[in-house]
Motif scaffolding. Structure first.
Motif, PDB file in Angstrom:
ATOM      1  N   ASN A 134      24.059 -25.195 -12.458  1.00 42.75           N
ATOM      2  CA  ASN A 134      23.009 -24.230 -12.739  1.00 42.75           C
ATOM      3  C   ASN A 134      21.650 -24.868 -12.432  1.00 42.75           C
ATOM      4  O   ASN A 134      21.587 -25.968 -11.877  1.00 42.75           O
ATOM      5  N   LEU A 135      20.586 -24.220 -12.802  1.00 46.20           N
ATOM      6  CA  LEU A 135      19.250 -24.735 -12.491  1.00 46.20           C
ATOM      7  C   LEU A 135      18.894 -25.985 -13.290  1.00 46.20           C
ATOM      8  O   LEU A 135      17.917 -26.674 -12.964  1.00 46.20           O
ATOM      9  N   SER A 139      13.233 -24.300 -12.320  1.00 43.77           N
ATOM     10  CA  SER A 139      13.048 -22.892 -12.003  1.00 43.77           C
ATOM     11  C   SER A 139      13.093 -22.718 -10.493  1.00 43.77           C
ATOM     12  O   SER A 139      12.879 -23.664  -9.726  1.00 43.77           O
ATOM     13  N   LEU A 140      13.362 -21.503 -10.070  1.00 41.77           N
ATOM     14  CA  LEU A 140      13.325 -21.223  -8.638  1.00 41.77           C
ATOM     15  C   LEU A 140      11.932 -21.475  -8.076  1.00 41.77           C
ATOM     16  O   LEU A 140      11.780 -21.929  -6.927  1.00 41.77           O
ATOM     17  N   GLU A 141      10.920 -21.200  -8.885  1.00 42.52           N
ATOM     18  CA  GLU A 141       9.546 -21.425  -8.431  1.00 42.52           C
ATOM     19  C   GLU A 141       9.301 -22.908  -8.150  1.00 42.52           C
ATOM     20  O   GLU A 141       8.669 -23.262  -7.150  1.00 42.52           O
ATOM     21  N   SER A 142       9.808 -23.790  -9.010  1.00 41.78           N
ATOM     22  CA  SER A 142       9.594 -25.224  -8.795  1.00 41.78           C
ATOM     23  C   SER A 142      10.312 -25.706  -7.544  1.00 41.78           C
ATOM     24  O   SER A 142       9.864 -26.645  -6.878  1.00 41.78           O
ATOM     25  N   LEU A 143      11.429 -25.054  -7.189  1.00 37.49           N
ATOM     26  CA  LEU A 143      12.177 -25.450  -6.002  1.00 37.49           C
ATOM     27  C   LEU A 143      11.506 -24.974  -4.717  1.00 37.49           C
ATOM     28  O   LEU A 143      11.925 -25.365  -3.625  1.00 37.49           O
ATOM     29  N   CYS A 240      22.970 -23.824  -8.278  1.00 33.25           N
ATOM     30  CA  CYS A 240      21.971 -24.817  -8.668  1.00 33.25           C
ATOM     31  C   CYS A 240      20.608 -24.536  -8.044  1.00 33.25           C
ATOM     32  O   CYS A 240      19.646 -25.287  -8.271  1.00 33.25           O
ATOM     33  N   GLY A 241      20.523 -23.498  -7.235  1.00 34.93           N
ATOM     34  CA  GLY A 241      19.272 -23.176  -6.559  1.00 34.93           C
ATOM     35  C   GLY A 241      19.133 -23.853  -5.212  1.00 34.93           C
ATOM     36  O   GLY A 241      18.090 -23.750  -4.575  1.00 34.93           O
ATOM     37  N   GLY A 242      20.173 -24.558  -4.755  1.00 39.63           N
ATOM     38  CA  GLY A 242      20.096 -25.285  -3.502  1.00 39.63           C
ATOM     39  C   GLY A 242      20.290 -24.384  -2.293  1.00 39.63           C
ATOM     40  O   GLY A 242      20.908 -23.317  -2.371  1.00 39.63           O
ATOM     41  N   PHE A 243      19.754 -24.862  -1.162  1.00 45.82           N
ATOM     42  CA  PHE A 243      19.945 -24.154   0.101  1.00 45.82           C
ATOM     43  C   PHE A 243      21.189 -24.702   0.779  1.00 45.82           C
ATOM     44  O   PHE A 243      21.295 -25.901   1.054  1.00 45.82           O
ATOM     45  N   LEU A 244      22.146 -23.825   1.067  1.00 43.70           N
ATOM     46  CA  LEU A 244      23.420 -24.197   1.670  1.00 43.70           C
ATOM     47  C   LEU A 244      23.422 -23.843   3.145  1.00 43.70           C
ATOM     48  O   LEU A 244      23.115 -22.707   3.520  1.00 43.70           O
ATOM     49  N   LEU A 245      23.794 -24.816   3.985  1.00 45.28           N
ATOM     50  CA  LEU A 245      24.068 -24.577   5.397  1.00 45.28           C
ATOM     51  C   LEU A 245      25.531 -24.922   5.612  1.00 45.28           C
ATOM     52  O   LEU A 245      25.924 -26.083   5.553  1.00 45.28           O
ATOM     53  N   SER A 246      26.347 -23.913   5.843  1.00 47.80           N
ATOM     54  CA  SER A 246      27.798 -24.095   5.867  1.00 47.80           C
ATOM     55  C   SER A 246      28.366 -23.974   7.277  1.00 47.80           C
ATOM     56  O   SER A 246      27.800 -23.289   8.142  1.00 47.80           O
ATOM     57  N   GLU A 289      17.381 -18.408  -2.692  1.00 52.15           N
ATOM     58  CA  GLU A 289      17.140 -17.623  -3.910  1.00 52.15           C
ATOM     59  C   GLU A 289      17.980 -16.350  -3.913  1.00 52.15           C
ATOM     60  O   GLU A 289      18.489 -15.935  -4.961  1.00 52.15           O
ATOM     61  N   ARG A 290      18.138 -15.735  -2.764  1.00 50.91           N
ATOM     62  CA  ARG A 290      19.006 -14.550  -2.706  1.00 50.91           C
ATOM     63  C   ARG A 290      20.458 -14.938  -2.983  1.00 50.91           C
ATOM     64  O   ARG A 290      21.183 -14.212  -3.683  1.00 50.91           O
ATOM     65  N   ALA A 291      20.884 -16.092  -2.441  1.00 52.41           N
ATOM     66  CA  ALA A 291      22.251 -16.557  -2.697  1.00 52.41           C
ATOM     67  C   ALA A 291      22.441 -16.898  -4.167  1.00 52.41           C
ATOM     68  O   ALA A 291      23.505 -16.623  -4.750  1.00 52.41           O
ATOM     69  N   TYR A 292      21.435 -17.494  -4.775  1.00 51.85           N
ATOM     70  CA  TYR A 292      21.492 -17.821  -6.207  1.00 51.85           C
ATOM     71  C   TYR A 292      21.728 -16.554  -7.038  1.00 51.85           C
ATOM     72  O   TYR A 292      22.606 -16.528  -7.916  1.00 51.85           O
ATOM     73  N   ARG A 293      20.983 -15.524  -6.730  1.00 56.23           N
ATOM     74  CA  ARG A 293      21.120 -14.277  -7.497  1.00 56.23           C
ATOM     75  C   ARG A 293      22.475 -13.625  -7.241  1.00 56.23           C
ATOM     76  O   ARG A 293      23.071 -13.035  -8.143  1.00 56.23           O
ATOM     77  N   ARG A 294      22.976 -13.752  -6.012  1.00 53.92           N
ATOM     78  CA  ARG A 294      24.296 -13.190  -5.709  1.00 53.92           C
ATOM     79  C   ARG A 294      25.389 -13.900  -6.499  1.00 53.92           C
ATOM     80  O   ARG A 294      26.290 -13.263  -7.043  1.00 53.92           O
ATOM     81  N   VAL A 295      25.311 -15.220  -6.569  1.00 58.60           N
ATOM     82  CA  VAL A 295      26.326 -15.978  -7.307  1.00 58.60           C
ATOM     83  C   VAL A 295      26.305 -15.590  -8.777  1.00 58.60           C
ATOM     84  O   VAL A 295      27.358 -15.356  -9.383  1.00 58.60           O
TER      85      VAL A 295
END
Length: 321
Positions: A134-135, A139-143, A240-246, A289-295
């Motif tokens: 999780n975060l 916060s998403l803002e801090s990221l 966790c708020g991370g950006f994933l490149l898969s 952030e969109r992926a975070y909300r989807r999860v």
């Protein structure tokens, strides 16, 4: 979805508990790890019986024995979180287990081929354990602050090919990727967790201090033509708020919208995407952030537990149980 008051019991006879067990308990379901004694439970008290998928492949007749013991109103289901890892099993065992279709429901995170194993097949993704991933107070803002990042590109996961041949493609990929990133002056860190174990807190910190978190391959896919299902990291990193490149995943479109997912097909395209997203940090963060909300909305293990209960309830309704 509300957990149905009846039936409240699920049997989980897999050798190891699935990540769903705690989530099912939180929904009010009693998860039992052994068969009840004859007459111990009233008729209709058991929602379904889960068995280990590889236990079924090795001993498909056990599913028929379970159905005789439990009666026709209790569906027997197995969840394959390791597809297509079964491809390294003896072909005759796979053919027998598939031909018998002894499972009432074969749930899998990767529908990859013509092997059925059950009378019904259902896609059941992995998920995120959001109690752990999780975060972690951020916060998403801090990221969104690029100054909070230490690494450009990171990966953590098993890739000790000397010990496990199934990690050879991953080891080669990250070896080549590391050389290419060095030549570009891009800061990276790749951790082989089979040699250097990481705590959950360490994993979360690495995710949140990395501009790009890479996913590539899975041990269970050794020898398979491509990746299909989504490993847990594909849900845990966004949680966790991370950006994933898969790497390309066929079932990504079943889990994420196009603007919630970023992928690549080979090393050359991975480098192109890395260059692009390092140069377009705000766009990468918007995807993250969109992926975070989807999860959080769709892909926790609580959601998977609800999906499992819905599968079982639908089966019972259609079979008059």
């Amino acid at each position: 979805m509300n957990c149905p008051a009846e039936p409240p019991i699920l049997l989980d006879l897999a050798p190891k508990p699935t990540p769903l067990n705690d989530a099912l308990a939180a929904l009010g379901v009693e998860v039992r790890r052994s068969l009840p004694a004859p007459g111990e439970l009233p008729a209709g008290a058991v929602a379904g019986c889960m068995m280990g998928f590889y236990d079924y492949v090795s001993r498909p007749w056990r599913a028929w024995k379970l159905k005789r013991v439990l009666g026709p109103g209790v569906p027997v289901i197995a969840w394959n979180r390791d597809a297509p890892g079964y491809l390294n099993k003896r072909p005759w065992r796979l053919a027998l287990a598939s031909r018998l279709e002894g499972l009432d429901i074969y749930a899998t995170h990767a529908i990859t081929d013509d092997w059925r194993f059950g009378k019904e097949v259902a896609l059941l993704h992995n998920g995120a354990n959001i109690a752990a991933y999780n975060l972690a107070g951020r916060s998403l803002e801090s990221l969104r602050d690029e100054g909070n990042y230490r690494y450009d590109v990171t990966f953590f996961g098993a890739m000790n090919a000397d010990r496990y041949k199934e990690y050879l493609p991953r080891e080669r990929f990250f070896g080549a990727l590391g050389q290419a990133l060095e030549s570009r002056g891009i800061n990276y860190r790749f951790i082989d967790t089979s040699r250097t174990p990481m705590s959950v807190a360490e994993q979360v910190e690495l995710v949140q201090t990395s501009r790009i978190n890479i996913n590539y391959g899975a041990g269970c896919e050794y020898g398979a033509p491509m990746g299909y299902g989504l490993p847990e990291r594909c849900f845990g990193i966004p949680a966790c708020g991370g950006f994933l490149l898969s790497d390309y995943r066929l079932h990504a479109a079943d889990a994420f919208a196009a603007d919630e997912w970023a992928d690549y097909t080979d090393l050359e395209q991975a480098l192109q995407r890395i260059d692009y997203y390092l140069g377009n940090f705000a766009e990468a963060r918007a995807i993250a952030e969109r992926a975070y909300r989807r999860v959080l909305a769709c892909h926790s293990y609580r959601h998977r537990a609800e999906e499992l209960l819905a599968l079982l309830a639908d089966w019972r309704r259609r079979h008059g149980a």
